[in-house]
Design a protein around this motif. Structure first.
Motif, mmCIF file in Angstrom:
data_model
loop_
_atom_site.group_PDB
_atom_site.id
_atom_site.type_symbol
_atom_site.label_atom_id
_atom_site.label_comp_id
_atom_site.label_asym_id
_atom_site.label_seq_id
_atom_site.Cartn_x
_atom_site.Cartn_y
_atom_site.Cartn_z
ATOM 1 N N THR A 149 0.856 -1.177 0.000
ATOM 2 C CA THR A 149 0.000 0.000 0.000
ATOM 3 C C THR A 149 0.894 1.229 0.000
ATOM 4 O OG1 THR A 149 -1.710 -1.179 1.207
ATOM 5 C CG2 THR A 149 -1.835 1.221 1.211
ATOM 6 N N GLY A 150 0.753 2.050 -1.034
ATOM 7 C CA GLY A 150 1.512 3.283 -1.116
ATOM 8 C C GLY A 150 0.725 4.429 -0.506
ATOM 9 N N GLN A 151 1.336 5.602 -0.487
ATOM 10 C CA GLN A 151 0.664 6.800 0.017
ATOM 11 C C GLN A 151 0.993 7.960 -0.915
ATOM 12 O OE1 GLN A 151 0.634 7.783 4.322
ATOM 13 N NE2 GLN A 151 1.612 9.687 3.695
ATOM 14 N N GLU A 152 -0.050 8.661 -1.348
ATOM 15 C CA GLU A 152 0.123 9.833 -2.203
ATOM 16 C C GLU A 152 -0.931 10.850 -1.815
ATOM 17 O OE1 GLU A 152 -0.397 8.016 -6.094
ATOM 18 O OE2 GLU A 152 -2.551 8.319 -6.011
ATOM 19 N N GLY A 153 -0.733 12.071 -2.241
ATOM 20 C CA GLY A 153 -1.718 13.094 -1.922
ATOM 21 C C GLY A 153 -1.594 14.284 -2.843
ATOM 22 N N GLY A 154 -2.674 15.037 -2.936
ATOM 23 C CA GLY A 154 -2.651 16.233 -3.767
ATOM 24 C C GLY A 154 -2.241 15.916 -5.184
ATOM 25 N N CYS A 155 -1.154 16.510 -5.640
ATOM 26 C CA CYS A 155 -0.665 16.303 -7.004
ATOM 27 C C CYS A 155 0.346 15.166 -7.116
ATOM 28 C CB CYS A 155 -0.007 17.589 -7.515
ATOM 29 S SG CYS A 155 -1.159 18.959 -7.705
ATOM 30 N N SER A 156 0.726 14.551 -6.005
ATOM 31 C CA SER A 156 1.755 13.516 -6.060
ATOM 32 C C SER A 156 1.173 12.172 -6.479
ATOM 33 C CB SER A 156 2.459 13.386 -4.705
ATOM 34 O OG SER A 156 1.595 12.826 -3.739
ATOM 35 N N LYS A 157 2.042 11.322 -7.018
ATOM 36 C CA LYS A 157 1.694 9.959 -7.429
ATOM 37 C C LYS A 157 2.754 9.016 -6.874
ATOM 38 C CE LYS A 157 -1.876 10.891 -9.965
ATOM 39 N NZ LYS A 157 -3.193 10.562 -9.485
ATOM 40 N N VAL A 158 2.330 7.828 -6.469
ATOM 41 C CA VAL A 158 3.265 6.847 -5.922
ATOM 42 C C VAL A 158 3.383 5.649 -6.857
ATOM 43 C CG1 VAL A 158 1.553 5.584 -4.544
ATOM 44 C CG2 VAL A 158 3.940 5.639 -3.786
ATOM 45 N N HIS A 159 4.580 5.082 -6.915
ATOM 46 C CA HIS A 159 4.804 3.817 -7.611
ATOM 47 C C HIS A 159 5.850 3.033 -6.825
ATOM 48 C CE1 HIS A 159 8.156 6.142 -9.420
ATOM 49 N NE2 HIS A 159 8.756 4.957 -9.498
ATOM 50 N N ALA A 160 5.972 1.746 -7.113
ATOM 51 C CA ALA A 160 6.928 0.895 -6.412
ATOM 52 C C ALA A 160 8.077 0.529 -7.336
ATOM 53 C CB ALA A 160 6.234 -0.369 -5.911
ATOM 54 N N GLU A 161 9.278 0.431 -6.751
ATOM 55 C CA GLU A 161 10.462 -0.017 -7.472
ATOM 56 C C GLU A 161 11.094 -1.152 -6.683
ATOM 57 O OE1 GLU A 161 13.077 3.332 -7.981
ATOM 58 O OE2 GLU A 161 11.674 4.361 -9.323
ATOM 59 N N LEU A 162 11.492 -2.198 -7.363
ATOM 60 C CA LEU A 162 12.182 -3.307 -6.733
ATOM 61 C C LEU A 162 13.654 -2.943 -6.655
ATOM 62 C CD1 LEU A 162 12.034 -6.156 -5.573
ATOM 63 C CD2 LEU A 162 12.348 -7.021 -7.895
ATOM 64 N N ALA A 163 14.157 -2.711 -5.448
ATOM 65 C CA ALA A 163 15.525 -2.239 -5.279
ATOM 66 C C ALA A 163 16.522 -3.371 -5.094
ATOM 67 C CB ALA A 163 15.604 -1.291 -4.079
ATOM 68 N N GLU A 164 16.074 -4.499 -4.526
ATOM 69 C CA GLU A 164 17.011 -5.577 -4.218
ATOM 70 C C GLU A 164 16.265 -6.888 -4.025
ATOM 71 O OE1 GLU A 164 20.840 -5.518 -1.366
ATOM 72 O OE2 GLU A 164 18.957 -5.193 -0.308
ATOM 73 N N GLN A 165 16.880 -7.982 -4.461
ATOM 74 C CA GLN A 165 16.353 -9.327 -4.223
ATOM 75 C C GLN A 165 17.516 -10.198 -3.773
ATOM 76 O OE1 GLN A 165 13.487 -11.002 -7.210
ATOM 77 N NE2 GLN A 165 14.260 -9.337 -8.484
ATOM 78 N N THR A 166 17.447 -10.745 -2.567
ATOM 79 C CA THR A 166 18.477 -11.658 -2.074
ATOM 80 C C THR A 166 17.792 -12.945 -1.618
ATOM 81 O OG1 THR A 166 18.420 -10.964 0.249
ATOM 82 C CG2 THR A 166 19.824 -9.668 -1.239
ATOM 83 N N ALA A 167 18.579 -13.871 -1.104
ATOM 84 C CA ALA A 167 18.032 -15.135 -0.625
ATOM 85 C C ALA A 167 17.169 -14.964 0.613
ATOM 86 C CB ALA A 167 19.165 -16.112 -0.331
ATOM 87 N N ASP A 168 17.385 -13.864 1.384
ATOM 88 C CA ASP A 168 16.615 -13.701 2.622
ATOM 89 C C ASP A 168 15.660 -12.514 2.636
ATOM 90 O OD1 ASP A 168 18.618 -11.785 2.809
ATOM 91 O OD2 ASP A 168 18.964 -12.101 4.936
ATOM 92 N N HIS A 169 15.747 -11.612 1.634
ATOM 93 C CA HIS A 169 14.811 -10.482 1.623
ATOM 94 C C HIS A 169 14.662 -9.881 0.228
ATOM 95 C CE1 HIS A 169 18.552 -8.102 1.843
ATOM 96 N NE2 HIS A 169 17.838 -7.142 1.302
ATOM 97 N N VAL A 170 13.585 -9.101 0.087
ATOM 98 C CA VAL A 170 13.394 -8.249 -1.096
ATOM 99 C C VAL A 170 13.152 -6.834 -0.570
ATOM 100 C CG1 VAL A 170 12.484 -10.059 -2.592
ATOM 101 C CG2 VAL A 170 10.915 -8.671 -1.289
ATOM 102 N N LYS A 171 13.728 -5.862 -1.249
ATOM 103 C CA LYS A 171 13.565 -4.468 -0.835
ATOM 104 C C LYS A 171 12.708 -3.753 -1.872
ATOM 105 C CE LYS A 171 16.190 -0.506 0.760
ATOM 106 N NZ LYS A 171 17.556 0.000 0.985
ATOM 107 N N VAL A 172 11.610 -3.165 -1.399
ATOM 108 C CA VAL A 172 10.676 -2.439 -2.248
ATOM 109 C C VAL A 172 10.694 -0.970 -1.826
ATOM 110 C CG1 VAL A 172 8.269 -2.217 -2.979
ATOM 111 C CG2 VAL A 172 9.223 -4.487 -2.496
ATOM 112 N N VAL A 173 10.979 -0.090 -2.785
ATOM 113 C CA VAL A 173 10.990 1.348 -2.508
ATOM 114 C C VAL A 173 9.685 1.939 -3.035
ATOM 115 C CG1 VAL A 173 12.183 3.542 -2.869
ATOM 116 C CG2 VAL A 173 13.503 1.417 -2.682
ATOM 117 N N LEU A 174 8.980 2.626 -2.171
ATOM 118 C CA LEU A 174 7.731 3.308 -2.522
ATOM 119 C C LEU A 174 8.101 4.753 -2.855
ATOM 120 C CD1 LEU A 174 5.823 1.728 0.433
ATOM 121 C CD2 LEU A 174 5.600 1.088 -1.962
#
Length: 111
Positions: free
Chosen positions: A42-67
């Protein structure tokens, strides 16, 4: 990438989400789709802003998602509302037991 309808969601347990890099009060709801190959947050945006997700990292123990919240620069007339759209990233392999690390970033984009 568009998230699928709610009936096709598999919630990610709170214990499997690291939201320590999110601002206070930011949504922390995460689920998977397509057999765990798609992570939706779940992202957060407001007013004129827009949110999207980027996959920053994938390892054997985690994935990092940047909103990423994109805000127009220079700012114009915008509403004062908050919206919480679902945003998705495609993984190379199903999430399975990996942890989801969430991070938020603000960027300015030309109007």
């Amino acid at each position: 990438m568009q998230p699928k309808p709610e009936q096709e969601r598999a919630p990610v347990a709170e214990a499997a989400i690291d939201a320590s890099l999110l601002p206070k009060g930011y949504p922390k709801k995460v689920w998977t789709q397509d057999g765990g190959a798609v992570v939706v947050a779940t992202g957060q945006e407001g007013g004129c802003s827009k949110v999207h997700a980027e996959l920053a990292e994938q390892t054997a123990d985690h994935v990092k998602v940047v909103l990423v919240e994109e805000t127009p620069e220079p700012p114009g007339m915008c509403t004062m509302d908050l919206r919480y759209p679902p945003v998705a990233v495609q993984l190379d392999a199903p999430l399975d037991a990996r942890k989801v690390v969430l991070e938020q970033r603000d960027v300015k984009v030309p109007r």
